[in-house]
Design a protein around this motif. Structure first.
Motif, PDB file in Angstrom:
ATOM      1  N   ALA A 145       0.832  -1.210   0.000  1.00  0.00           N
ATOM      2  CA  ALA A 145       0.000   0.000   0.000  1.00  0.00           C
ATOM      3  C   ALA A 145       0.865   1.257   0.000  1.00  0.00           C
ATOM      4  CB  ALA A 145      -0.918  -0.012   1.227  1.00  0.00           C
ATOM      5  N   VAL A 146       1.925   1.256   0.818  1.00  0.00           N
ATOM      6  CA  VAL A 146       2.802   2.424   0.869  1.00  0.00           C
ATOM      7  C   VAL A 146       3.393   2.675  -0.520  1.00  0.00           C
ATOM      8  CG1 VAL A 146       4.999   3.279   1.765  1.00  0.00           C
ATOM      9  CG2 VAL A 146       3.353   2.268   3.321  1.00  0.00           C
ATOM     10  N   GLY A 147       3.828   1.616  -1.183  1.00  0.00           N
ATOM     11  CA  GLY A 147       4.386   1.764  -2.524  1.00  0.00           C
ATOM     12  C   GLY A 147       3.372   2.335  -3.493  1.00  0.00           C
ATOM     13  N   ALA A 148       2.156   1.790  -3.456  1.00  0.00           N
ATOM     14  CA  ALA A 148       1.124   2.225  -4.389  1.00  0.00           C
ATOM     15  C   ALA A 148       0.757   3.687  -4.160  1.00  0.00           C
ATOM     16  CB  ALA A 148      -0.115   1.333  -4.233  1.00  0.00           C
ATOM     17  N   TYR A 149       0.522   4.048  -2.895  1.00  0.00           N
ATOM     18  CA  TYR A 149       0.148   5.430  -2.611  1.00  0.00           C
ATOM     19  C   TYR A 149       1.307   6.387  -2.840  1.00  0.00           C
ATOM     20  CZ  TYR A 149      -4.647   4.844  -1.161  1.00  0.00           C
ATOM     21  OH  TYR A 149      -5.987   4.614  -1.178  1.00  0.00           O
ATOM     22  N   SER A 150       2.546   5.936  -2.533  1.00  0.00           N
ATOM     23  CA  SER A 150       3.706   6.798  -2.793  1.00  0.00           C
ATOM     24  C   SER A 150       3.744   7.162  -4.257  1.00  0.00           C
ATOM     25  CB  SER A 150       5.007   6.084  -2.439  1.00  0.00           C
ATOM     26  OG  SER A 150       5.009   5.693  -1.114  1.00  0.00           O
ATOM     27  N   TYR A 151       3.603   6.135  -5.108  1.00  0.00           N
ATOM     28  CA  TYR A 151       3.662   6.418  -6.536  1.00  0.00           C
ATOM     29  C   TYR A 151       2.534   7.341  -6.956  1.00  0.00           C
ATOM     30  CZ  TYR A 151       3.022   6.050 -11.485  1.00  0.00           C
ATOM     31  OH  TYR A 151       2.829   6.378 -12.794  1.00  0.00           O
ATOM     32  N   THR A 207       1.014  14.690  -7.596  1.00  0.00           N
ATOM     33  CA  THR A 207       1.283  15.982  -6.970  1.00  0.00           C
ATOM     34  C   THR A 207       2.421  16.711  -7.666  1.00  0.00           C
ATOM     35  OG1 THR A 207       0.706  14.863  -4.924  1.00  0.00           O
ATOM     36  CG2 THR A 207       1.557  17.101  -4.732  1.00  0.00           C
ATOM     37  N   PHE A 208       3.500  15.966  -7.968  1.00  0.00           N
ATOM     38  CA  PHE A 208       4.686  16.619  -8.514  1.00  0.00           C
ATOM     39  C   PHE A 208       4.884  16.340  -9.998  1.00  0.00           C
ATOM     40  CE2 PHE A 208       5.542  15.728  -4.013  1.00  0.00           C
ATOM     41  CZ  PHE A 208       5.662  17.026  -3.565  1.00  0.00           C
ATOM     42  N   GLY A 209       3.983  15.566 -10.568  1.00  0.00           N
ATOM     43  CA  GLY A 209       4.088  15.281 -11.990  1.00  0.00           C
ATOM     44  C   GLY A 209       5.304  14.451 -12.360  1.00  0.00           C
ATOM     45  N   LEU A 210       5.769  13.631 -11.441  1.00  0.00           N
ATOM     46  CA  LEU A 210       6.933  12.785 -11.737  1.00  0.00           C
ATOM     47  C   LEU A 210       6.489  11.556 -12.521  1.00  0.00           C
ATOM     48  CD1 LEU A 210       8.641  12.934  -8.246  1.00  0.00           C
ATOM     49  CD2 LEU A 210       9.284  14.199 -10.290  1.00  0.00           C
ATOM     50  N   PRO A 221     -11.826   6.629   1.253  1.00  0.00           N
ATOM     51  CA  PRO A 221     -12.323   5.401   0.620  1.00  0.00           C
ATOM     52  C   PRO A 221     -12.619   5.571  -0.873  1.00  0.00           C
ATOM     53  CG  PRO A 221     -13.904   6.278   2.212  1.00  0.00           C
ATOM     54  CD  PRO A 221     -12.690   7.109   2.327  1.00  0.00           C
ATOM     55  N   ASN A 222     -12.735   6.800  -1.334  1.00  0.00           N
ATOM     56  CA  ASN A 222     -13.001   6.987  -2.763  1.00  0.00           C
ATOM     57  C   ASN A 222     -11.797   6.672  -3.617  1.00  0.00           C
ATOM     58  OD1 ASN A 222     -15.565   7.846  -2.159  1.00  0.00           O
ATOM     59  ND2 ASN A 222     -14.888   9.967  -1.881  1.00  0.00           N
ATOM     60  N   GLY A 223     -10.625   6.655  -2.975  1.00  0.00           N
ATOM     61  CA  GLY A 223      -9.427   6.271  -3.703  1.00  0.00           C
ATOM     62  C   GLY A 223      -8.917   7.359  -4.628  1.00  0.00           C
ATOM     63  N   ILE A 224      -7.834   7.033  -5.309  1.00  0.00           N
ATOM     64  CA  ILE A 224      -7.220   7.968  -6.244  1.00  0.00           C
ATOM     65  C   ILE A 224      -7.379   7.382  -7.634  1.00  0.00           C
ATOM     66  CG2 ILE A 224      -5.071   9.096  -6.932  1.00  0.00           C
ATOM     67  CD1 ILE A 224      -4.115   8.737  -4.058  1.00  0.00           C
ATOM     68  N   SER A 225      -7.972   8.171  -8.527  1.00  0.00           N
ATOM     69  CA  SER A 225      -8.104   7.656  -9.883  1.00  0.00           C
ATOM     70  C   SER A 225      -7.233   8.490 -10.817  1.00  0.00           C
ATOM     71  CB  SER A 225      -9.567   7.678 -10.328  1.00  0.00           C
ATOM     72  OG  SER A 225     -10.072   8.976 -10.131  1.00  0.00           O
ATOM     73  N   GLY A 226      -7.054   7.980 -12.013  1.00  0.00           N
ATOM     74  CA  GLY A 226      -6.251   8.683 -12.999  1.00  0.00           C
ATOM     75  C   GLY A 226      -4.767   8.657 -12.686  1.00  0.00           C
ATOM     76  N   VAL A 227      -4.319   7.579 -12.020  1.00  0.00           N
ATOM     77  CA  VAL A 227      -2.883   7.434 -11.754  1.00  0.00           C
ATOM     78  C   VAL A 227      -2.167   7.283 -13.097  1.00  0.00           C
ATOM     79  CG1 VAL A 227      -1.141   6.050 -10.592  1.00  0.00           C
ATOM     80  CG2 VAL A 227      -3.395   6.321  -9.564  1.00  0.00           C
ATOM     81  N   PRO A 228      -1.083   8.070 -13.329  1.00  0.00           N
ATOM     82  CA  PRO A 228      -0.439   8.043 -14.646  1.00  0.00           C
ATOM     83  C   PRO A 228       0.107   6.667 -15.008  1.00  0.00           C
ATOM     84  CG  PRO A 228       0.428   9.813 -13.284  1.00  0.00           C
ATOM     85  CD  PRO A 228      -0.449   9.012 -12.421  1.00  0.00           C
TER      86      PRO A 228
END
Lengths: 266, 439
Positions: free
Chosen positions: B138-144, B150-153, B210-217
């Motif tokens: 989870a830490v890896g997924a959310y970190s990415y 946030t920073f467009g990396l 709980p809605n999560g993050i969508s549109g992960v690059p």
């Protein structure tokens, strides 16, 4: 070499070791003997950092003059920096690893220093190869010394009892100790294995490592020790050469339980 | 024989008691509210299976002593030499089937293989039972996801960062649990996994709860994006081919294959180095390690940290593949699955873990296909009501298979230990000599 001064170890109300002072000289085999429950293993655990003594000091002086206050050091530093190695009463080998691996694990700190924080060695760079070759050479030296070269690739747990005892001593020697502490090395050995052990211990002494040993087998103690310390109920009751100890009536009383009236203070 | 029959009969009787109400009675909603439907055939099938199974186990046990000796361990190890390249070739060739279903399944299996190999460092080598491995995933997924959004990396910049952050959390978890062993360690790691999930759920301002993050690059291939518009600077444009979704799927497959192989390579290398040997020595005897001057604390922390790092890599990959992450993807079930893979494969065995992941993730999927195929064949009215439900039994069948597996090979598929170094010849070590994680 090793100066124990005023060492006391208390477990709750019990004084397992009671203001004990003794000295182990450089190049000697010093034996600590005494009846069961006399506090011998507790002294060992204090010296090797498994217990922290309630009071007292344990000072180790290296042949090069460096001194270490063992009672203040962290457990693993006593082996890594002060170079005090030990074996255990109930053998503690890495049973699922081979004899050779056991000897290599003992050289962990030397080998680890050559891996460049692990990163270089993972990539196959750096000077790890040479370090490993040197480590193998040392392992081979001790395998020859304990006569287990042919079984180097067998798991340690599959060795016969006597061989496991010898391997544990060889493994302890692989950290290049200046003082080797042996907790009942002859326990459970037959006379022939016991004699082999004597030869091994004398060889280790002659190579320049001092020894401290706890032993019940008087045959071993009297034949190889240069100096004997006798404990009873956590106190030192005698201290001297094997011949002196053998003649000491206090020691005989402690072992045979005779002369009760002598112990009552007059 | 009579004893065996008697035993099997009793087992069947117990099964009848248990499964009679559970399988035999179904409440269906009819026109007038709920009504009870009786299914005697289904009960008969289940009870019959248990009767036959029990009889089979008893008769098999009677035939000769159990083979769990050194010869077997060595035979498995020798077979492993052939299985490994075959598996590797199959993994490389898989995308050439062109089937999106297989590539997706392969990606999923490889993710679990990678997680299994990462956890294997902690549980298999260092012998520290970790029930909260999903936390690092989870830490890896959310970190990415957070760094990228946030920073467009890009993915390849964030991947090492995600790994480092996960390793940091591994070390942070490691510190308080250093003194704990076995069950106590397991409980604390379990709690840690839950804490991470609950924080992710409730820290809405950062994680969107709980809605999560969508549109992960999505990841790029040396800067070439896999976008469907085929504009300049995309994969399709650069190679002058028609953009298609399958290109990205195949690319992701090879990314996870590469990451998994990296995990494997690092683990194998570390095992032969002092650090890996110290881990295994720690598993065998911690007190002896200390007496030899090994810093037990640091050694444990490196195991936690490196294991967590690979979990973090896998997590970052998961985020970029799904394009959407939410705390729901990181439940205890994931930790349990990964741990089951490691235990089933054989603690410390790389090949075993890979085989177990294929069996557990791919096998479950294959079983579903097989059962729905079987259900389609059962046209007879006798099976009415069972045939369509057959695929639902796959988890039950799978559970039974796991139990059988653990009875036959309690130390996992590949349970022996290969020494890390040899003076003359590498000899396999029988599993009963090797210490397990203390639990």
């Amino acid at each position: 070499m090793l100066a124990v001064a005023d060492l006391t170890m208390r477990f709750g109300g019990l004084r397992a070791v009671d203001s004990l002072s003794f000295e182990a000289r450089k190049g000697d085999i010093t034996a600590v003997i005494g009846p069961n429950g006399a506090g011998k293993t507790t002294v060992f655990n204090c010296i090797t950092g498994f217990y922290r003594p309630t009071t007292g000091t344990i000072v180790l002086t290296h042949p090069n003059g460096g001194t270490y206050a063992l009672q203040r050091m962290q457990g693993h530093r006593i082996a890594a920096a002060a170079k005090v190695a030990r074996t255990f009463q109930n053998i503690r080998l890495f049973a699922g690893m081979t004899v050779l691996e056991n000897l290599l694990v003992a050289q962990h700190n030397t080998l680890m220093a050559a891996t460049g924080f692990g990163v270089l060695a993972v990539l196959g760079l750096g000077r790890y190869r040479t370090a490993e070759a040197a480590g193998m050479e040392k392992a081979r030296h001790w395998l020859d010394a304990i006569g287990l070269t042919a079984r180097a690739d067998d798991p340690a747990g599959a060795l016969p009892y006597g061989a496991q005892r010898r391997l544990e001593i060889a493994r302890a020697m692989c950290i290049d100790p200046v003082l080797l502490c042996l907790d009942e090395p002859a326990a459970g050995l037959n006379p022939r294995e016991s004699e082999e052990l004597n030869q091994l211990l004398l060889r280790i002494r002659d190579e320049g490592c001092s020894l401290l040993l706890i032993e019940h087998d008087m045959g071993v103690v009297m034949r190889i020790s240069d100096h004997i310390v006798v404990l009873d109920h956590g106190k030192k009751i005698s201290d001297g050469t094997p011949a002196e100890i053998r003649a000491d009536p206090g020691v005989i009383a402690a072992y045979l339980g005779e002369g009760e009236e002598d112990e009552v203070p007059a | 024989m009579r004893g065996a029959l008697r035993d099997a009969f009793l087992s069947a009787l117990v099964a009848l008691g248990i499964f009679g109400p559970m399988v035999g009675l179904v409440s269906t909603s009819g026109d007038h509210g709920l009504s009870l439907q009786v299914r005697p055939i289904a009960v008969a099938v289940v009870v019959g299976l248990i009767f036959a199974g029990r009889l089979l186990i008893l008769s098999w046990r009677g035939g000769g002593p159990r083979q769990r000796n050194l010869a077997l361990a060595e035979r498995v190890a020798r077979a492993g030499k052939y299985i490994t390249p075959i598996l590797l070739l199959a993994a490389i060739a898989l995308p050439f089937t062109g089937s999106r279903y297989y590539i997706d399944l392969g990606t999923l299996v490889l993710t679990y293989i990678m997680l299994g190999w990462g956890l294997n460092i902690v549980v298999g080598l260092a012998g520290l039972l970790d029930l909260g491995y999903v936390a690092f995933y989870a830490v890896g997924a959310y970190s990415y996801a957070l760094l990228a959004m946030t920073f467009g990396l890009g993915f390849w910049t964030c991947l090492p960062l995600a790994g480092i952050l996960a390793a940091l959390w591994g070390v942070m978890l490691g510190f308080p649990v250093l003194r704990l062993r076995g069950d106590y360690l397991a409980i604390v790691t379990l709690a840690f996994g839950e804490i991470i999930r609950i924080v992710l759920t409730n820290w809405v301002s950062l994680t969107n709860g709980p809605n999560g993050i969508s549109g992960v690059p999505r990841p790029t291939l040396f800067g070439l994006a896999f976008s469907m518009d085929g504009g300049p600077g995309t994969f399709g444009d650069f190679f002058n081919i028609e953009p298609a979704v399958i290109q990205r799927i195949i690319f992701l497959y090879y990314v996870i294959l590469g990451l998994a192989l990296l995990t494997n390579w690092v683990s194998l290398r570390l095992r032969r180095l002092p650090l890996g040997r110290a881990w295994e020595a720690l598993r065998e005897d911690e007190v002896a390690c200390r007496s030899l001057g090994i810093n037990v604390r640091n050694t444990k922390l490196t195991a936690f940290g490196i294991g967590a790092m690979f979990g973090g890599f896998a997590g970052a990959f998961f985020a970029t593949r799904q394009g959407f992450i939410s705390p729901e993807s990181f439940t205890f079930m994931e930790s349990a699955t990964v741990l089951a893979i490691v235990v089933l494969g054989g603690l410390g065995s790389q090949l075993g873990v890979a085989l177990a992941a294929i069996a557990m993730i791919g096998g479950l999927e294959a079983l579903r296909d097989f059962l729905s195929f079987l259900g389609d064949q059962m046209n007879s009215p006798v099976f009415a009501g069972i045939a369509s439900e057959l695929p639902l039994y796959r988890v039950l069948i799978f559970g039974i298979a796991l139990v059988v597996m653990m009875v036959l090979r309690p130390r996992g598929l590949i349970s022996g230990r290969t020494p890390s170094v040899a003076l003359t010849k590498l000899k396999e070590i029988a599993p009963d000599l090797v210490a397990e994680s203390r639990s």
